[in-house]
Design a protein around this motif. Structure first.
Motif, PDB file in Angstrom:
ATOM      1  N   HIS A  51      31.490  11.886  45.267  1.00 52.60           N
ATOM      2  CA  HIS A  51      30.763  13.138  45.499  1.00 52.60           C
ATOM      3  C   HIS A  51      29.287  12.979  45.171  1.00 52.60           C
ATOM      4  O   HIS A  51      28.908  12.190  44.311  1.00 52.60           O
TER       5      HIS A  51
ATOM      6  N   SER B   9      31.388  15.681  49.328  1.00 48.76           N
ATOM      7  CA  SER B   9      30.964  17.052  49.057  1.00 48.76           C
ATOM      8  C   SER B   9      29.677  17.056  48.230  1.00 48.76           C
ATOM      9  O   SER B   9      29.405  16.144  47.460  1.00 48.76           O
ATOM     10  N   GLN B  10      28.928  18.107  48.441  1.00 47.30           N
ATOM     11  CA  GLN B  10      27.725  18.359  47.653  1.00 47.30           C
ATOM     12  C   GLN B  10      28.145  19.261  46.499  1.00 47.30           C
ATOM     13  O   GLN B  10      28.557  20.400  46.726  1.00 47.30           O
ATOM     14  N   THR B  11      28.029  18.756  45.285  1.00 44.57           N
ATOM     15  CA  THR B  11      28.500  19.478  44.106  1.00 44.57           C
ATOM     16  C   THR B  11      27.330  19.812  43.198  1.00 44.57           C
ATOM     17  O   THR B  11      26.486  18.964  42.931  1.00 44.57           O
TER      18      THR B  11
ATOM     19  N   ASP C  68      28.767  22.619  48.328  1.00 45.39           N
ATOM     20  CA  ASP C  68      30.163  22.905  48.677  1.00 45.39           C
ATOM     21  C   ASP C  68      30.954  23.380  47.466  1.00 45.39           C
ATOM     22  O   ASP C  68      31.869  24.189  47.588  1.00 45.39           O
ATOM     23  N   LYS C  69      30.603  22.825  46.310  1.00 35.28           N
ATOM     24  CA  LYS C  69      31.330  23.105  45.068  1.00 35.28           C
ATOM     25  C   LYS C  69      30.332  23.402  43.960  1.00 35.28           C
ATOM     26  O   LYS C  69      29.280  22.767  43.890  1.00 35.28           O
TER      27      LYS C  69
ATOM     28  N   LYS D 122      32.755  29.757  47.226  1.00 37.07           N
ATOM     29  CA  LYS D 122      32.768  28.297  47.068  1.00 37.07           C
ATOM     30  C   LYS D 122      33.971  27.831  46.257  1.00 37.07           C
ATOM     31  O   LYS D 122      34.577  28.597  45.522  1.00 37.07           O
TER      32      LYS D 122
ATOM     33  N   ASN E  76      23.942  28.063  48.387  1.00 35.68           N
ATOM     34  CA  ASN E  76      24.694  27.827  49.626  1.00 35.68           C
ATOM     35  C   ASN E  76      24.564  26.398  50.130  1.00 35.68           C
ATOM     36  O   ASN E  76      25.312  25.984  51.014  1.00 35.68           O
ATOM     37  N   ASP E  77      23.630  25.631  49.578  1.00 35.56           N
ATOM     38  CA  ASP E  77      23.483  24.222  49.961  1.00 35.56           C
ATOM     39  C   ASP E  77      24.603  23.349  49.391  1.00 35.56           C
ATOM     40  O   ASP E  77      24.709  22.186  49.749  1.00 35.56           O
TER      41      ASP E  77
END
Length: 175
Positions: free
Chosen positions: A31, A2-4, A50-51, A81, A47-48
């Motif tokens: 992550h 995920s992109q955090t 995930d978390k 999100k 919005n880029d």
């Protein structure tokens, strides 16, 4: 993976240090984590990610106004999100004031904000008297005297429970 995004609002740096630890643990758990101050997050495309996790400190009984502005301006994205929020304050050094349900600053945050993050946390902060200017040193010492905290203006007093931070970071990683 995920992109955090981890965002911090800090006055003296303890919230940033906590966020760096959370980033480190989340990276270890696989992550991709971006860590930025709130001022930089305002320029990012949320919005880029995930978390999103936001950590904010208290000074003189309040979170900074720009925290609430950021949340209001980005409410729809934050609400869509996987998200978390934690507050850092010295009141949390006291038993009974160190959980999201019992910490007065978290309670106030939830009253003032319509955002409901999935994960909430409360961490005790740090008092670093030598680092403060005259006014802050005087005011914080006065507050500590009233609340039965440390008043030696030559001292630095860290109350952060780093094991609690580690558990929170792992919980956020699993969200």
């Amino acid at each position: 993976m995920s992109q955090t995004l981890v965002i911090y609002s800090t006055v003296d740096g303890q919230t940033k240090a906590i966020c760096q630890k959370i980033k480190e643990i989340n990276v270890q758990m696989g992550h991709d984590v971006t860590l930025v101050p709130l001022t930089e997050a305002k320029k990012m495309i949320l919005n880029d990610f995930d978390k999103i996790l936001i950590g904010a400190s208290i000074r003189y009984g309040k979170h900074r106004a720009e925290l609430y502005s950021f949340i209001d301006e980005n409410y729809e994205v934050l609400a869509s999100k996987v998200s978390g929020f934690f507050t850092v304050n010295v009141v949390a050094r006291k038993p009974g004031k160190n959980t999201p349900e019992t910490n007065p600053y978290m309670i106030k945050f939830l009253q003032l904000s319509s955002w409901r993050p999935r994960l909430l946390g409360v961490f005790a902060g740090k008092i670093d008297y030598p680092k403060y200017g005259f006014f802050d040193r005087f005011m914080i010492r006065f507050i500590m005297k009233v609340t039965k905290g440390p008043t030696d203006t030559k001292g630095t007093f860290e109350f952060t429970d780093w094991e609690q931070v580690n558990r929170f970071a792992e919980d956020f990683s699993k969200q």
